[in-house]
Motif scaffolding. Sequence first.
Motif, PDB file in Angstrom:
ATOM      1  N   UNK A 238       0.842  -1.189   0.000  1.00 43.00           N
ATOM      2  CA  UNK A 238       0.000   0.000   0.000  1.00 43.00           C
ATOM      3  C   UNK A 238       0.878   1.240   0.000  1.00 43.00           C
ATOM      4  N   UNK A 239       0.285   2.379  -0.346  1.00 46.21           N
ATOM      5  CA  UNK A 239       0.993   3.662  -0.325  1.00 46.21           C
ATOM      6  C   UNK A 239       0.369   4.562   0.738  1.00 46.21           C
ATOM      7  N   UNK A 240       1.213   5.046   1.657  1.00 51.25           N
ATOM      8  CA  UNK A 240       0.760   5.922   2.737  1.00 51.25           C
ATOM      9  C   UNK A 240       1.814   7.002   2.980  1.00 51.25           C
ATOM     10  N   UNK A 241       1.441   8.097   3.652  1.00 51.22           N
ATOM     11  CA  UNK A 241       2.449   9.096   4.024  1.00 51.22           C
ATOM     12  C   UNK A 241       3.389   8.543   5.092  1.00 51.22           C
ATOM     13  N   UNK A 242       4.633   8.963   5.041  1.00 52.29           N
ATOM     14  CA  UNK A 242       5.613   8.496   6.018  1.00 52.29           C
ATOM     15  C   UNK A 242       5.152   8.771   7.451  1.00 52.29           C
ATOM     16  N   UNK A 243       4.516   9.929   7.687  1.00 53.20           N
ATOM     17  CA  UNK A 243       4.192  10.282   9.073  1.00 53.20           C
ATOM     18  C   UNK A 243       3.180   9.331   9.707  1.00 53.20           C
ATOM     19  N   UNK A 244       2.474   8.549   8.890  1.00 52.36           N
ATOM     20  CA  UNK A 244       1.504   7.604   9.465  1.00 52.36           C
ATOM     21  C   UNK A 244       2.150   6.299   9.920  1.00 52.36           C
ATOM     22  N   UNK A 245       3.401   6.045   9.494  1.00 52.65           N
ATOM     23  CA  UNK A 245       4.041   4.753   9.801  1.00 52.65           C
ATOM     24  C   UNK A 245       5.418   4.923  10.445  1.00 52.65           C
ATOM     25  N   UNK A 246       5.708   6.110  10.971  1.00 52.80           N
ATOM     26  CA  UNK A 246       7.030   6.346  11.565  1.00 52.80           C
ATOM     27  C   UNK A 246       7.359   5.319  12.649  1.00 52.80           C
ATOM     28  N   UNK A 247       6.415   5.041  13.533  1.00 54.19           N
ATOM     29  CA  UNK A 247       6.665   4.113  14.636  1.00 54.19           C
ATOM     30  C   UNK A 247       6.935   2.703  14.111  1.00 54.19           C
ATOM     31  N   UNK A 249       7.944   1.766  11.136  1.00 52.70           N
ATOM     32  CA  UNK A 249       9.216   1.719  10.407  1.00 52.70           C
ATOM     33  C   UNK A 249      10.383   1.614  11.379  1.00 52.70           C
ATOM     34  N   UNK A 250      10.343   2.421  12.449  1.00 50.94           N
ATOM     35  CA  UNK A 250      11.425   2.419  13.435  1.00 50.94           C
ATOM     36  C   UNK A 250      11.532   1.068  14.146  1.00 50.94           C
ATOM     37  N   UNK A 251      10.388   0.424  14.342  1.00 49.89           N
ATOM     38  CA  UNK A 251      10.373  -0.868  15.040  1.00 49.89           C
ATOM     39  C   UNK A 251      10.594  -2.041  14.093  1.00 49.89           C
ATOM     40  N   UNK A 254       7.116  -2.609   9.604  1.00 48.72           N
ATOM     41  CA  UNK A 254       6.717  -2.279   8.238  1.00 48.72           C
ATOM     42  C   UNK A 254       7.977  -1.898   7.477  1.00 48.72           C
ATOM     43  N   UNK A 255       8.011  -2.295   6.214  1.00 52.07           N
ATOM     44  CA  UNK A 255       9.190  -2.041   5.375  1.00 52.07           C
ATOM     45  C   UNK A 255       8.816  -1.081   4.247  1.00 52.07           C
ATOM     46  N   UNK A 256       9.629  -0.032   4.059  1.00 53.82           N
ATOM     47  CA  UNK A 256       9.456   0.895   2.936  1.00 53.82           C
ATOM     48  C   UNK A 256      10.310   0.400   1.776  1.00 53.82           C
TER      49      UNK A 256
END
Length: 298
Positions: A238-247, A249-251, A254-256
Amino acid sequence: MELRQLKTFALIAKLGSFVQAADRLGYAQSTITNHIQILENEMGVRLFERLGHRVMLTNQGKSLLPYAEQVIKLTSEALTITANTDDLQGKLTIGTGESLGTYRLPGVFQTYRRAYPKVEMILKFASCTTICDRIRNNEIDVGIIINDKIIGDDLIVENISDEQMLFLTAPDHPLALKKIITPHNLAETCVILTEPGCSYRSSVERILKDCRVSPQSFLEASSIETIKQLIMLGLGISMLPRFTVEKELAEGRIHAICWDGPIPNYKVQMLYHKDKWISPILQSFLGTTREYLFGNRD
């Protein structure tokens, strides 16, 4: 002459560019030009000279600038004084999308509530198109959206920030193992979409159409949180803004992916009707939002 014309004049003088001033204020360039033409006609003088790509004040423009800056400053102070902010009360209806309302704006609302506890805030989640329509119908006082740049002669649009959009998968998804992903790789998987009318969905559908790609299947969800859970379960991309998945991604949940394809240039924008009376309540909210969002950028 009007205050908005003086603000336009002062910003062009500061930036030395009609184009940059139009972008900063969220106006069409024709609107910026019209503001200056009205001022010049009323004063009977030229205010700017164009020398190649440079815009410079004429002598008359240099003489006007300190007065324009003083009028802008005094108007701002007068609004602050007359607002009686210690006892500001009334209603404010705000339109936004779920992603901003969930991940970016709670801090704005908290800050505003602490400063103006008697103001009743009404939050409406809707698509960008619906928000613009409701602003035009005076059903919403102010909108805060994330989308491609909104242009409308009847709207005042302020660009708050540029936002990075990401294509996302679970860390163990087959596409996460590839170094580079192109739109054609989406034919290998399920694409998870937001609900119809959402700008994220429209952008993904446009990419698929332009690249003539048909995914294995689609999965639709109306909630960003639900979409994130579906991604983490490995059910698709899926495509989402980075600010919605910051946590996430850090953990590492979820992979970008490394996306080699078209991507929308989204901006967070604040908008209201050009003929809207900027009440003390609206003025204080606009100021709080600008200060909070600008001050909390990465």
